[in-house]
Motif scaffolding. Structure first.
Motif: not given
Length: 202
Positions: A1-9
């Motif tokens: 299971m892959t974890t969604k990458r956290r990308i802060i705008g």
């Protein structure tokens, strides 16, 4: 299971404190910071397609003696004319977007911070997983901008008014960082946002 990458705008109005927040995230949390302003400057460097288009549209007087862009003169044009500003953004935004995508592919870390002043206006919200807006009152914003760039009230207001209102940006954000009081208070909000918003991804 892959974890969604956290990308802060990270966005906000001009002179609301985006750089302060970005520098803190880099120093305190060692997060990679990708900055739209840097990519925008690269897009109009000497010899680029964009700067040639700008010189063709406004004449060689828009360039300095070394061939670089006369930003003050260009600003006087685009911050007082919506049509010209939109044309300029059409030359730059696609290249900025391309650079973000390129750089993110090179990074395996998470979170990543994308500093994009025109996040909503440039329609780049799809590049991020959450949106942080740095807020202060328009009076504070105006005073800070005038002091920082040595602008008249009229010139500073033109720059502020060229962007989406800070209130609308706040309405469309996940996190609001209130920069209307002290630096300490602002950084405490950043700490809380990092630890609580999607904390399992950090």
């Amino acid at each position: 299971m892959t974890t969604k990458r956290r990308i802060i705008g990270l966005t906000g109005g001009i002179s609301t404190g985006k750089t302060t927040v970005a520098n803190y995230l880099a120093s305190a949390y060692k997060l990679p910071i990708l900055d739209a302003d840097i990519y925008a400057r690269e897009a109009v460097a000497v010899g680029t397609k964009a700067i040639n288009a700008i010189a063709s549209r406004y004449g060689k007087q828009i360039l300095l003696a070394d061939g670089s862009l006369n930003r003050q003169q260009l600003g006087a044009i685009v911050f007082n004319n919506d049509t010209e500003r939109q044309w300029l953004e059409e030359q730059i935004h696609p290249q900025v977007r391309h650079r973000f995508i390129q750089e993110m592919k090179q990074l395996s870390t998470s979170p990543i911070v994308l500093v994009i002043p025109l996040l909503f206006e440039a329609q780049m919200t799809d590049l991020v997983t959450e949106i942080w807006v740095v807020y202060c009152s328009k009076q504070q914003q105006l005073a800070r901008l005038m002091e920082r760039d040595g602008l008249t009230t009229e010139a500073a207001e033109a720059r502020i008014n060229s962007q989406m209102s800070i209130e609308e940006k706040c309405d469309r954000s996940d996190i609001i960082l209130d920069n209307s009081s002290t630096l300490k208070a602002l950084l405490q909000q950043v700490d809380a946002a990092i630890k609580t918003q999607n904390s399992q991804l950090f």
